[in-house]
Design a protein around this motif. Sequence first.
Motif, PDB file in Angstrom:
ATOM      1  N   ASP A   1      12.844   5.042   4.577  1.00  0.00           N
ATOM      2  CA  ASP A   1      11.583   5.320   3.895  1.00  0.00           C
ATOM      3  C   ASP A   1      11.693   6.584   3.042  1.00  0.00           C
ATOM      4  O   ASP A   1      11.170   6.634   1.916  1.00  0.00           O
ATOM      5  CB  ASP A   1      10.444   5.457   4.917  1.00  0.00           C
ATOM      6  CG  ASP A   1      10.195   4.135   5.652  1.00  0.00           C
ATOM      7  OD1 ASP A   1      10.801   3.117   5.253  1.00  0.00           O
ATOM      8  OD2 ASP A   1       9.406   4.123   6.614  1.00  0.00           O
TER       9      ASP A   1
ATOM     10  N   GLN B   1      -0.213   1.594   3.129  1.00  0.00           N
ATOM     11  CA  GLN B   1      -0.762   1.735   4.470  1.00  0.00           C
ATOM     12  C   GLN B   1      -0.522   3.176   4.934  1.00  0.00           C
ATOM     13  O   GLN B   1       0.586   3.537   5.316  1.00  0.00           O
ATOM     14  CB  GLN B   1      -0.072   0.775   5.454  1.00  0.00           C
ATOM     15  CG  GLN B   1      -0.148  -0.700   5.067  1.00  0.00           C
ATOM     16  CD  GLN B   1      -1.545  -1.275   5.168  1.00  0.00           C
ATOM     17  OE1 GLN B   1      -2.226  -1.063   6.167  1.00  0.00           O
ATOM     18  NE2 GLN B   1      -1.977  -1.987   4.150  1.00  0.00           N
ATOM     19  N   ASN B   2      -1.571   3.962   4.830  1.00  0.00           N
ATOM     20  CA  ASN B   2      -1.465   5.350   5.228  1.00  0.00           C
ATOM     21  C   ASN B   2      -2.705   5.685   6.061  1.00  0.00           C
ATOM     22  O   ASN B   2      -3.805   5.816   5.514  1.00  0.00           O
ATOM     23  CB  ASN B   2      -1.384   6.232   3.966  1.00  0.00           C
ATOM     24  CG  ASN B   2      -1.270   7.703   4.317  1.00  0.00           C
ATOM     25  OD1 ASN B   2      -1.521   8.110   5.447  1.00  0.00           O
ATOM     26  ND2 ASN B   2      -0.893   8.512   3.322  1.00  0.00           N
TER      27      ASN B   2
ATOM     28  N   ILE C   1       5.090  -2.397   1.233  1.00  0.00           N
ATOM     29  CA  ILE C   1       5.625  -3.066   2.432  1.00  0.00           C
ATOM     30  C   ILE C   1       6.841  -3.924   2.086  1.00  0.00           C
ATOM     31  O   ILE C   1       7.379  -4.630   2.930  1.00  0.00           O
ATOM     32  CB  ILE C   1       4.569  -3.904   3.189  1.00  0.00           C
ATOM     33  CG1 ILE C   1       3.939  -4.963   2.280  1.00  0.00           C
ATOM     34  CG2 ILE C   1       3.500  -3.020   3.803  1.00  0.00           C
ATOM     35  CD1 ILE C   1       3.096  -5.972   3.043  1.00  0.00           C
TER      36      ILE C   1
ATOM     37  N   ASN D   1       8.495   0.765   2.307  1.00  0.00           N
ATOM     38  CA  ASN D   1       8.913   1.229   3.634  1.00  0.00           C
ATOM     39  C   ASN D   1       9.297   0.056   4.535  1.00  0.00           C
ATOM     40  O   ASN D   1       8.820  -1.062   4.344  1.00  0.00           O
ATOM     41  CB  ASN D   1       7.759   1.992   4.286  1.00  0.00           C
ATOM     42  CG  ASN D   1       7.369   3.198   3.465  1.00  0.00           C
ATOM     43  OD1 ASN D   1       8.199   3.792   2.765  1.00  0.00           O
ATOM     44  ND2 ASN D   1       6.105   3.562   3.522  1.00  0.00           N
ATOM     45  N   ASN D   2      10.162   0.363   5.515  1.00  0.00           N
ATOM     46  CA  ASN D   2      10.447  -0.649   6.534  1.00  0.00           C
ATOM     47  C   ASN D   2      10.333  -0.079   7.936  1.00  0.00           C
ATOM     48  O   ASN D   2      10.736  -0.698   8.907  1.00  0.00           O
ATOM     49  CB  ASN D   2      11.822  -1.292   6.302  1.00  0.00           C
ATOM     50  CG  ASN D   2      12.965  -0.340   6.606  1.00  0.00           C
ATOM     51  OD1 ASN D   2      12.715   0.835   6.942  1.00  0.00           O
ATOM     52  ND2 ASN D   2      14.194  -0.811   6.504  1.00  0.00           N
ATOM     53  N   GLY D   3       9.801   1.140   8.029  1.00  0.00           N
ATOM     54  CA  GLY D   3       9.598   1.745   9.346  1.00  0.00           C
ATOM     55  C   GLY D   3      10.723   2.659   9.769  1.00  0.00           C
ATOM     56  O   GLY D   3      10.556   3.508  10.647  1.00  0.00           O
ATOM     57  N   ASN D   4      11.871   2.520   9.127  1.00  0.00           N
ATOM     58  CA  ASN D   4      13.005   3.393   9.424  1.00  0.00           C
ATOM     59  C   ASN D   4      12.835   4.686   8.612  1.00  0.00           C
ATOM     60  O   ASN D   4      12.872   4.655   7.373  1.00  0.00           O
ATOM     61  CB  ASN D   4      14.296   2.663   9.029  1.00  0.00           C
ATOM     62  CG  ASN D   4      15.518   3.535   9.231  1.00  0.00           C
ATOM     63  OD1 ASN D   4      15.405   4.746   9.421  1.00  0.00           O
ATOM     64  ND2 ASN D   4      16.682   2.915   9.186  1.00  0.00           N
TER      65      ASN D   4
END
Lengths: 606, 323
Positions: A370, A532-533, A357, A363-366
């Motif tokens: 990612d 987080q998967n 995170i 990851n940053n959600g983009n």
Amino acid sequence: MKIIIKPIIALALCLMLVACNNSESTDTTEKPAKKENNRYPGKKVYYHSMDGTPTTADPVRAATVYTNFLVLNEFDTLYSYKYLKRPYELKTNLATAMPQVSDDGLTYTITIKKGVKFHDNKAFEGGKGREVLASDFVYSLKRHFDKKFKSQGAWLFSGRIVGLDDWKKQGSDYSQTIQGLQALDDYTIQIKLIEPYPQLIYTLAMGFTALVPHEAVEFYGDEFGSNPVGSGPFILQSFNQEKAIYFANPDFRQEPLDLAFEGYEESIHEFTGIKELKGKSPPFIDVMEVHFIKESSSRWNSFTKGNEIQFTTVPKEQSNSVIMTKKPLKLYPQITDNYHHMYMVEAGFVYSGFDMINPTFGNNGNPEHDAKNKALRCAIRKGFNWDQRNRAFYFGLGTVFPGVITPAVMEFDPTMSKDAISLDIEGAKILLKEANWNADNLPELKYHTSGNVTNRLFYEQFRGFLKKIGYPVNKIKYNPYPSFGAFNKALKNGKTPFFSLAWGLDYPDAENTLQLFYGPNKSPGSNNFNYQNPQFDALFEKAKIMQPSHERTVLYQELNQMVIDDCVVISGLSRNKIYLWHHDVIMYPDREILGGFFARYVDVKE
Amino acid sequence: MDILKFAVRKLFGGIPLILGVTFISFLLMVYFGPDLTWEKLGKNPTQQDIMEVRHELGYDQPFVKRYGNYLKQLVTLDFGNSQMTDKKVSTILKETMPVSLHLIIPGFILGNIIAVALALFAAYHRGTWLDKLIMTGSVVGMSISFLIVIIAFQLLFCSSFGLDLFPVRGWEVYNNEGNIIWSQYFKYVTVPTLATVFVALGYNTRFYRAVLVEEMTKDHVRTARAFGHKPASILFKSVLKNAMVPITTRIMFSIPLVVVSGSLLIESYFGIPGVGKITYDAIVAGDQNILKAIVGLTAVLFVIVLLLTDILYRVFDPRVELK
């Protein structure tokens, strides 16, 4: 002046040469001297050594191999492991049989042996140890959920047993009954689970669940950890930062050693002399001294002296004088002539990982970011040279494996693809190029770890690996912490985008390492990767409640593959240790999963 | 009576020193020391677990309150339990300090006596090859790391690779009643003492020689020589006695460290359960209760040593007034 100085220098040089020359050639051809036994006349004594120091002997804080060793010899657990059987297999200890598990896997009923007594101690009325009862187990487990005992093992049972967490919330009142943890009678324990927890039985063989008498805990108060009272094979006489002294428990239950049941195989164990012990009831020695020696040179000198400690692991700096060939492993005759040895893989592994995170490598959600970072993580992993790491730091004896299912567990798949641990510099460069990474835009990589010489060397080597894939060395920084606690604090607070760690298995089940990636365990929990998967979590939740089976193993391996595919971790290597012990000691030492259980079977030739 | 008044005044005057030392050290412990929370947590902690551990360690209390508790502990000499182990701090110190004292005292005394003797000899033969030999030896002693000396001495005197004369590790020197068995004591203390003396000699000899050489150039020494006093008389009565002020200072100020801190390296490598290793482990782990006791007691000892040093100054030099 010259007349006086020359003999002095000559004498000094001679003395140094004698010392140095002998140390280099490991001249251990002389038979070890017999230990002077002035302190324990007429007693059979075994002198053990460990490379770390326990801080307590209280089961609720048996979180290290050192504390666990003390606890498992002072106290009884319901179950233990078969002495010689590998892979590890559980057996009864204080329990009379393996637990009766209800069809839904939620209720465990366990009966314990009758007539087992706690050690005599002034904590008991009249100084005589009373009988161990089922209620002692209930009390011992409740202690983990009582704030005043500072448990380090509560996480194994938290959210697992019906009513236990609520009991803590309500103030840990020992007069209150917990629905899921009861003594049905003096010899029957019943545990009711919130959901199936197949690993529960392993926890019942851990030092954390050892049975303690409430009288002793109340009598000694905060000092119970240095005045432990259990019902195990040994009685702790004294304990300080240098050593612990145990006397054999004269009232320990008579349980003759059944070699076949314990997993004895002539071809593997014959050299130990254990066969002689068949049919005898442990403990076989009268006194055990456990010496805590962190300084490897001191430990080695003490071991090779012959009349001090009788067991050691081989220190790194002695590897060249002990190991003759690595594949196959052969030791020099000077060693094998004087000492027994064995070689085994640790129940744990070392690895490096990314904080998923943290946008630096995670990851940053983009989706674009990612994907780019995933390529970077995978490239770093491809550039990691496990072979060189193994040779430089682990005598070349470590077992390198892909993913996080270690060789010590049944679910380990030796046929698994080795891509994740293979050096592929070109592949790494291609990945970086395809993801538009170059020397200018690659992020600064801080190597977070506990500060010590070995970790510094790890870092330097790692920097060398990355240099080969085109990572600018000036962007790779060493970020040491003064203690493991400080490092752990940074880790749990998400300040370590890249970190290096080791994990010791609590029980021989791959669930113990896969839970390191389970979403709800994110920091400050055990998921330091903050992975987080949802797919992983769903599959893990399905697998974790399953009893051991082929189906579960398949799920575990799928989970392992997910972690590998996402390049969350650079893993791994299980260290292999060489154990040496004197010829007059009969034993098969194992401080991994078996922990301190082996000590009761140690014998010393008179 | 004057001495008594002086002592009382001096002890009261030491209170600000104790407050200063304890305040600064506690400030450092709290804001820059290791956070023990993360050593005491289990493998899969929750925020609640973290809060509980911090509360148990007292980390959630304001600094002033914690410092106040520290002073109270220092006055009552009750530092509670060690935060890493389950023992009372007082029990730990009671068990380990005598061990460290028994371990260190022979080396401390020998290291100083031999150093003074060598320094006297070197100063008397100043500029000759004997002086140079002693000074070279001192520099060698100072230059070699204590750790290397310990490892080399252990290898040479204790291990089966060397002379194998002494035990590598251990401290089996007390009988069941807790009294010293002298034969055992000499067996276990010899090599640590040799290592301590080897290293201490270098520093001490150089320092004492410098002090003595300066004293030897004084007018009264020249006058004594002119009057035909014997060299031994000059050395011991005119030089050594007058040099005792700086020598006493050096020796006395070493005492608190010897008493309280012990010797970490010696204790670790020879497996001796003394206070040095306890202190080191407490520093690394952040066991504040042990550190508070060690720092506080060291400060108190320093005040006492300061007082004794002042009194001793007067013994060696009557011109010194106890003001």
